[in-house]
Motif scaffolding. Structure first.
Motif, PDB file in Angstrom:
ATOM      1  N   UNK A 164       1.148  -0.857  -0.178  1.00 36.62           N
ATOM      2  CA  UNK A 164       0.370  -0.136   0.234  1.00 36.62           C
ATOM      3  C   UNK A 164       0.563   1.552  -0.278  1.00 36.62           C
ATOM      4  N   UNK A 165       2.040   1.169   0.343  1.00 35.70           N
ATOM      5  CA  UNK A 165       3.278   2.252   1.021  1.00 35.70           C
ATOM      6  C   UNK A 165       4.484   2.217  -0.076  1.00 35.70           C
ATOM      7  N   UNK A 166       4.234   1.601  -1.333  1.00 37.47           N
ATOM      8  CA  UNK A 166       5.651   1.693  -1.943  1.00 37.47           C
ATOM      9  C   UNK A 166       5.270   3.024  -2.345  1.00 37.47           C
ATOM     10  N   UNK A 167       4.490   4.228  -2.895  1.00 38.14           N
ATOM     11  CA  UNK A 167       4.715   5.082  -3.261  1.00 38.14           C
ATOM     12  C   UNK A 167       5.375   5.862  -2.605  1.00 38.14           C
ATOM     13  N   UNK A 168       5.962   5.848  -1.334  1.00 46.00           N
ATOM     14  CA  UNK A 168       6.805   6.560  -0.285  1.00 46.00           C
ATOM     15  C   UNK A 168       8.150   6.188  -0.967  1.00 46.00           C
ATOM     16  N   UNK A 169       7.726   5.388  -0.835  1.00 44.50           N
ATOM     17  CA  UNK A 169       9.962   4.418  -0.817  1.00 44.50           C
ATOM     18  C   UNK A 169      10.468   4.533  -2.516  1.00 44.50           C
ATOM     19  N   UNK A 170       9.555   4.763  -3.258  1.00 40.36           N
ATOM     20  CA  UNK A 170       9.489   4.683  -4.559  1.00 40.36           C
ATOM     21  C   UNK A 170       9.915   6.659  -5.288  1.00 40.36           C
ATOM     22  N   UNK A 171       8.764   7.249  -4.492  1.00 43.19           N
ATOM     23  CA  UNK A 171       9.526   8.578  -4.745  1.00 43.19           C
ATOM     24  C   UNK A 171      10.678   9.070  -3.695  1.00 43.19           C
ATOM     25  N   UNK A 172      11.237   8.659  -3.129  1.00 46.51           N
ATOM     26  CA  UNK A 172      12.089   8.645  -2.267  1.00 46.51           C
ATOM     27  C   UNK A 172      13.654   8.066  -3.386  1.00 46.51           C
ATOM     28  N   UNK A 232      12.701  -0.114   1.341  1.00 43.06           N
ATOM     29  CA  UNK A 232      11.571  -1.434   1.791  1.00 43.06           C
ATOM     30  C   UNK A 232      11.887  -1.599   3.562  1.00 43.06           C
ATOM     31  N   UNK A 233      13.045  -1.994   3.703  1.00 42.71           N
ATOM     32  CA  UNK A 233      13.830  -1.813   4.553  1.00 42.71           C
ATOM     33  C   UNK A 233      13.341  -0.478   5.861  1.00 42.71           C
ATOM     34  N   UNK A 234      13.278   0.350   5.734  1.00 43.57           N
ATOM     35  CA  UNK A 234      12.816   1.769   6.573  1.00 43.57           C
ATOM     36  C   UNK A 234      11.566   1.412   6.528  1.00 43.57           C
ATOM     37  N   UNK A 290       6.661   0.839  10.133  1.00 47.67           N
ATOM     38  CA  UNK A 290       5.328  -0.062   9.131  1.00 47.67           C
ATOM     39  C   UNK A 290       4.985   0.077  11.800  1.00 47.67           C
ATOM     40  N   UNK A 291       6.507  -1.704  11.175  1.00 48.20           N
ATOM     41  CA  UNK A 291       7.136  -2.254  12.880  1.00 48.20           C
ATOM     42  C   UNK A 291       6.691  -1.126  14.053  1.00 48.20           C
ATOM     43  N   UNK A 292       7.226  -0.387  13.890  1.00 46.12           N
ATOM     44  CA  UNK A 292       7.290   0.930  15.324  1.00 46.12           C
ATOM     45  C   UNK A 292       5.846   1.978  15.181  1.00 46.12           C
ATOM     46  N   UNK A 293       5.387   1.650  14.837  1.00 50.31           N
ATOM     47  CA  UNK A 293       4.190   3.202  13.365  1.00 50.31           C
ATOM     48  C   UNK A 293       2.841   3.012  14.667  1.00 50.31           C
ATOM     49  N   UNK A 294       2.831   3.932  15.785  1.00 51.35           N
ATOM     50  CA  UNK A 294       1.077   3.418  16.584  1.00 51.35           C
ATOM     51  C   UNK A 294       0.829   4.466  16.002  1.00 51.35           C
ATOM     52  N   UNK A 307      12.826   7.199   8.447  1.00 52.92           N
ATOM     53  CA  UNK A 307      12.803   5.918   8.512  1.00 52.92           C
ATOM     54  C   UNK A 307      13.623   5.528   7.131  1.00 52.92           C
ATOM     55  N   UNK A 308      12.335   6.072   5.505  1.00 52.77           N
ATOM     56  CA  UNK A 308      12.789   5.341   4.951  1.00 52.77           C
ATOM     57  C   UNK A 308      14.063   6.728   3.632  1.00 52.77           C
ATOM     58  N   UNK A 309      14.047   7.344   4.167  1.00 56.43           N
ATOM     59  CA  UNK A 309      15.202   8.515   3.920  1.00 56.43           C
ATOM     60  C   UNK A 309      16.375   8.253   4.596  1.00 56.43           C
ATOM     61  N   UNK A 310      16.926   7.772   5.726  1.00 58.24           N
ATOM     62  CA  UNK A 310      17.399   7.449   6.386  1.00 58.24           C
ATOM     63  C   UNK A 310      18.358   6.039   6.498  1.00 58.24           C
ATOM     64  N   UNK A 311      17.717   5.369   5.783  1.00 56.28           N
ATOM     65  CA  UNK A 311      18.184   3.742   5.198  1.00 56.28           C
ATOM     66  C   UNK A 311      18.780   3.924   3.946  1.00 56.28           C
TER      67      UNK A 311
END
Length: 261
Positions: free
Chosen positions: A34-42, A62-64, A69-73, A87-91
């Motif tokens: 569902x959120x591949x767009x965030x990764x592809x844009x970055x 995708x690792x980010x 996903x695992x840490x989001x509340x 997270x994505x940018x950091x990775x």
């Protein structure tokens, strides 16, 4: 189209709540899709600023996304995209740093930097001292900020020698190579660096958002107890938390070079 995007957002929120309550690989994979767009844009943005292939950057991103996903509340009340992007940018930045990839800089900045170096030498001779950034920027007819960004971009793309002196003591010198941490301590040092960066960012927050963030996330108080300590309502504490988190994301996100032409 708008209805479709709204439906995707709704599905994503529901899945995030389900995953938070009962994590599973199946749900996590759905959220990743569902959120591949965030990764592809970055990845697309970074691919124009470095020498690494888009596909490699996307895979690292995708690792980010998975970490986010695992840490989001979802009960905290802020957007997942705002939480996930750092997270994505950091990775990707860690990947680029580890690969020692040199950043590309816009041609205008390259030309500006070269011209600025010439002006620096001329001014140093005429003034009898090293010129200030404001004086160089004035000669270049650009703002001080643009000249400083140009210098930073040029310096960041220059490889450092491991024999370069990193620290001077009275009776010895330590080279950059000697100062680099060994692989075993790398993770611990990175965690400490991130902790210090986070604490520094928290200290930059306005008073009430800072108090709310420290009480709820660091001291793990309930919003009700935090509200009592601050002297306000739990709903106001929630607003303080939302502002604090948004400001922290801004303070902590790595600065990426603009692409320009």
């Amino acid at each position: 189209m708008a209805t479709s995007e709204s439906s995707l957002r709704t599905d994503g929120i529901e899945l995030l709540h389900l995953y938070h309550q009962n994590p599973s690989i199946k749900l996590r994979n759905k959220l990743v899709q569902l959120h591949t767009g965030l990764v592809r844009k970055m990845a697309h943005k970074f691919s124009h600023q470095c020498n690494e292939p888009y596909e490699d950057l996307e895979q690292i991103g995708y690792f980010g996304l998975i970490r986010a996903i695992e840490r989001f509340d979802p009960s905290q009340g802020y957007a997942f995209s705002s939480f996930a992007v750092p997270y994505i940018r950091g990775e990707m930045l860690h990947f680029l740093r580890d690969r020692s990839t040199l950043l590309k800089i816009p041609r205008r900045w390259q030309e500006l930097y070269n011209e600025g170096q010439k002006i620096r030498k001329d001014l140093a001779m005429s003034l009898g001292r090293q010129p200030k950034d404001a004086e160089i920027a004035s000669e270049l007819r650009v703002s001080v900020q643009e000249w400083q960004e140009t210098k930073l971009a040029a310096q960041n793309r220059m490889p450092l020698s491991l024999d370069a002196t990193a620290v001077n003591y009275v009776d010895c010198q330590i080279t950059l190579g000697e100062a680099l941490p060994c692989p075993r301590s790398h993770v611990l040092l990175q965690q400490e660096e991130e902790r210090q960066q986070l604490q520094g960012a928290i200290n930059m927050l306005e008073e009430k958002p800072r108090m709310a963030v420290e009480m709820v996330f660091l001291k793990e108080l309930s919003r009700k107890d935090a509200a009592k300590n601050i002297g306000t309502s739990p709903m106001t504490v929630t607003r303080y938390l939302q502002k604090g988190i948004q400001d922290l994301i801004c303070y902590l996100q790595p600065q990426v070079m603009p692409t320009g032409s």
